[in-house]
Design a protein around this motif. Sequence first.
Motif, PDB file in Angstrom:
ATOM      1  N   ASP A 155      -8.060   2.546   2.407  1.00 14.76           N
ATOM      2  CA  ASP A 155      -8.160   1.603   1.285  1.00 14.76           C
ATOM      3  C   ASP A 155      -8.989   2.176   0.144  1.00 14.76           C
ATOM      4  O   ASP A 155      -8.619   2.066  -1.027  1.00 14.76           O
ATOM      5  CB  ASP A 155      -8.760   0.280   1.755  1.00 14.76           C
ATOM      6  CG  ASP A 155      -7.780  -0.556   2.563  1.00 14.76           C
ATOM      7  OD1 ASP A 155      -6.573  -0.225   2.553  1.00 14.76           O
ATOM      8  OD2 ASP A 155      -8.211  -1.532   3.206  1.00 14.76           O
ATOM      9  N   ARG A 156     -10.097   2.794   0.487  1.00 12.86           N
ATOM     10  CA  ARG A 156     -10.962   3.376  -0.539  1.00 12.86           C
ATOM     11  C   ARG A 156     -10.215   4.464  -1.324  1.00 12.86           C
ATOM     12  O   ARG A 156     -10.262   4.500  -2.549  1.00 12.86           O
ATOM     13  CB  ARG A 156     -12.214   3.970   0.118  1.00 12.86           C
ATOM     14  CG  ARG A 156     -13.230   4.539  -0.885  1.00 12.86           C
ATOM     15  CD  ARG A 156     -14.249   5.401  -0.152  1.00 12.86           C
ATOM     16  NE  ARG A 156     -14.925   4.647   0.886  1.00 12.86           N
ATOM     17  CZ  ARG A 156     -16.051   3.976   0.701  1.00 12.86           C
ATOM     18  NH1 ARG A 156     -16.621   3.967  -0.489  1.00 12.86           N
ATOM     19  NH2 ARG A 156     -16.615   3.323   1.703  1.00 12.86           N
ATOM     20  N   SER A 157      -9.524   5.324  -0.611  1.00 17.86           N
ATOM     21  CA  SER A 157      -8.795   6.411  -1.271  1.00 17.86           C
ATOM     22  C   SER A 157      -7.673   5.875  -2.154  1.00 17.86           C
ATOM     23  O   SER A 157      -7.435   6.378  -3.252  1.00 17.86           O
ATOM     24  CB  SER A 157      -8.218   7.369  -0.220  1.00 17.86           C
ATOM     25  OG  SER A 157      -9.240   8.005   0.499  1.00 17.86           O
ATOM     26  N   LEU A 158      -6.974   4.831  -1.676  1.00 18.87           N
ATOM     27  CA  LEU A 158      -5.856   4.286  -2.447  1.00 18.87           C
ATOM     28  C   LEU A 158      -6.340   3.627  -3.732  1.00 18.87           C
ATOM     29  O   LEU A 158      -5.733   3.804  -4.792  1.00 18.87           O
ATOM     30  CB  LEU A 158      -5.077   3.278  -1.607  1.00 18.87           C
ATOM     31  CG  LEU A 158      -3.763   2.791  -2.210  1.00 18.87           C
ATOM     32  CD1 LEU A 158      -2.773   3.950  -2.359  1.00 18.87           C
ATOM     33  CD2 LEU A 158      -3.145   1.698  -1.350  1.00 18.87           C
ATOM     34  N   HIS A 159      -7.420   2.863  -3.661  1.00 17.72           N
ATOM     35  CA  HIS A 159      -7.969   2.249  -4.879  1.00 17.72           C
ATOM     36  C   HIS A 159      -8.426   3.329  -5.871  1.00 17.72           C
ATOM     37  O   HIS A 159      -8.179   3.225  -7.079  1.00 17.72           O
ATOM     38  CB  HIS A 159      -9.149   1.343  -4.533  1.00 17.72           C
ATOM     39  CG  HIS A 159      -8.766   0.080  -3.834  1.00 17.72           C
ATOM     40  ND1 HIS A 159      -7.775  -0.753  -4.302  1.00 17.72           N
ATOM     41  CD2 HIS A 159      -9.250  -0.502  -2.693  1.00 17.72           C
ATOM     42  CE1 HIS A 159      -7.653  -1.799  -3.490  1.00 17.72           C
ATOM     43  NE2 HIS A 159      -8.528  -1.656  -2.505  1.00 17.72           N
ATOM     44  N   ALA A 160      -9.086   4.363  -5.354  1.00 17.00           N
ATOM     45  CA  ALA A 160      -9.540   5.451  -6.221  1.00 17.00           C
ATOM     46  C   ALA A 160      -8.360   6.164  -6.868  1.00 17.00           C
ATOM     47  O   ALA A 160      -8.389   6.509  -8.059  1.00 17.00           O
ATOM     48  CB  ALA A 160     -10.384   6.441  -5.421  1.00 17.00           C
ATOM     49  N   ASN A 177       0.831  -1.207   0.000  1.00 11.36           N
ATOM     50  CA  ASN A 177       0.000   0.000   0.000  1.00 11.36           C
ATOM     51  C   ASN A 177       0.870   1.263   0.000  1.00 11.36           C
ATOM     52  O   ASN A 177       0.587   2.228  -0.725  1.00 11.36           O
ATOM     53  CB  ASN A 177      -0.927   0.006   1.210  1.00 11.36           C
ATOM     54  CG  ASN A 177      -2.084  -0.967   1.062  1.00 11.36           C
ATOM     55  OD1 ASN A 177      -2.331  -1.489  -0.028  1.00 11.36           O
ATOM     56  ND2 ASN A 177      -2.790  -1.240   2.145  1.00 11.36           N
ATOM     57  N   SER A 178       1.921   1.265   0.805  1.00 11.24           N
ATOM     58  CA  SER A 178       2.841   2.409   0.829  1.00 11.24           C
ATOM     59  C   SER A 178       3.537   2.576  -0.514  1.00 11.24           C
ATOM     60  O   SER A 178       3.747   3.700  -0.992  1.00 11.24           O
ATOM     61  CB  SER A 178       3.889   2.231   1.930  1.00 11.24           C
ATOM     62  OG  SER A 178       3.294   2.149   3.198  1.00 11.24           O
ATOM     63  N   THR A 179       3.890   1.449  -1.136  1.00 12.61           N
ATOM     64  CA  THR A 179       4.583   1.495  -2.425  1.00 12.61           C
ATOM     65  C   THR A 179       3.669   1.997  -3.532  1.00 12.61           C
ATOM     66  O   THR A 179       4.099   2.757  -4.405  1.00 12.61           O
ATOM     67  CB  THR A 179       5.131   0.097  -2.769  1.00 12.61           C
ATOM     68  OG1 THR A 179       5.996  -0.344  -1.718  1.00 12.61           O
ATOM     69  CG2 THR A 179       5.896   0.120  -4.075  1.00 12.61           C
ATOM     70  N   VAL A 180       2.419   1.569  -3.519  1.00  8.34           N
ATOM     71  CA  VAL A 180       1.456   2.052  -4.520  1.00  8.34           C
ATOM     72  C   VAL A 180       1.305   3.563  -4.421  1.00  8.34           C
ATOM     73  O   VAL A 180       1.257   4.268  -5.440  1.00  8.34           O
ATOM     74  CB  VAL A 180       0.094   1.350  -4.342  1.00  8.34           C
ATOM     75  CG1 VAL A 180      -0.989   2.042  -5.172  1.00  8.34           C
ATOM     76  CG2 VAL A 180       0.195  -0.119  -4.742  1.00  8.34           C
ATOM     77  N   LEU A 181       1.254   4.076  -3.207  1.00 10.28           N
ATOM     78  CA  LEU A 181       1.157   5.522  -3.013  1.00 10.28           C
ATOM     79  C   LEU A 181       2.389   6.227  -3.579  1.00 10.28           C
ATOM     80  O   LEU A 181       2.280   7.269  -4.245  1.00 10.28           O
ATOM     81  CB  LEU A 181       1.000   5.820  -1.524  1.00 10.28           C
ATOM     82  CG  LEU A 181       0.630   7.250  -1.110  1.00 10.28           C
ATOM     83  CD1 LEU A 181      -0.595   7.735  -1.860  1.00 10.28           C
ATOM     84  CD2 LEU A 181       0.388   7.296   0.399  1.00 10.28           C
ATOM     85  N   ALA A 182       3.566   5.645  -3.361  1.00 13.03           N
ATOM     86  CA  ALA A 182       4.801   6.220  -3.904  1.00 13.03           C
ATOM     87  C   ALA A 182       4.803   6.178  -5.432  1.00 13.03           C
ATOM     88  O   ALA A 182       5.228   7.137  -6.092  1.00 13.03           O
ATOM     89  CB  ALA A 182       6.007   5.468  -3.345  1.00 13.03           C
TER      90      ALA A 182
END
Length: 377
Positions: free
Chosen positions: A310-315, A238-243
């Motif tokens: 989770d919702r924000s990351l998927h969006a 999750n942290s990596t996806v954000l990066a």
Amino acid sequence: MHFNLSEEQAMLQASTARFIDQQYSFEVREKDVRLPEGFNRDTWATFAELGWLSVPISEAGGGFGGNAADTMVLMEELGKGLVASPYIPTVMLFGSLVDIGAPEALKHSLLEPLIAGQLQGAFAYQERQSRYNLADIKTAATREGEGYVLNGEKALVMNGAAADRLVVAARTSGEQFDTAGISLFVIDANATGVHKTAYRLMDGQLAANIRFENLSVTSDQLLGDEGDGYSLIEKVVNSTVLALCAEALGIMNKLTDITQEYTKARKQFGAPISSFQVLQHRMVDMFMACEQSRSLLYRTVCSVGTSDADRSLHALKYMIGRNGRMVGNEAIQLHGGMGITDELEVGHYVKRLMVINTLFGDADHHQQKLAQISLPT
């Protein structure tokens, strides 16, 4: 919403932008990406000197102890420079897994040389059949005496060719798709029983398929508790996806700037094509796509650790995939036929966007995940 950088974040942003402006031109990047490892070791040593390798590592692990906003600032600037480096696989994946899961002695023995730029790492999690399911693991770690014997194959291991150490996700119990029963092991990437096949991705950087054949590992090489590796994987991914989304935003902004400059210089019918209203509309669409993505990136950074994370990351991953495709297509079309040539930087930025879209789930995958979360129970 106001999102203001702290003094430290502003300094980090300025130092990264200055490095790219003064030392990392597109021509330098093209030379680096053609090197046998897909990046320049001297440039990586500079990253270490500037302290960038320590940003997401905790203070207990010898790092800066940065949060999601710190990583976002750094990755956005690296995206603007299209920097060819193993920052994602070595620091964000390998380093973070070791940081949160390794025993103290193992943690310091690995993180100290990593932060100093002397150790390369990678995370071997994906398999040929896995698609985007992090729990779809066939690679097995079978108990033998006080240790384990590892057998299986991992695909698309980023930085797998250059890595000195690997974190490997293997199944110690359970069925193929179970989240329980997955364990993480730190292994020597050059040990007997480790077989690598390296290849280049479309963005020029290297990945590898890695096969493990009767590889003996000890209990000391285990990260976290046996069978509980999935929770560590999910947190770090999750942290990596954000990066990665921050890097993609930097690329999108750079493509927009390059295209605007080109349309001001390119003349047709005796006038710059930037004066044509239909092209102005398309450039406004590119700008708006970047701003929408930035707003959602800020929201996602602010939501870390909350019930809305989770919702924000998927969006965000969905929007980055969709808007990145649009910005890339417009940049190529507005540059004409030469937009896709290797001689022009535009096509290389677009290829990196395409790779980012596929990492840890493309836009369609995250749209489906978002829909599942949003459905009433």
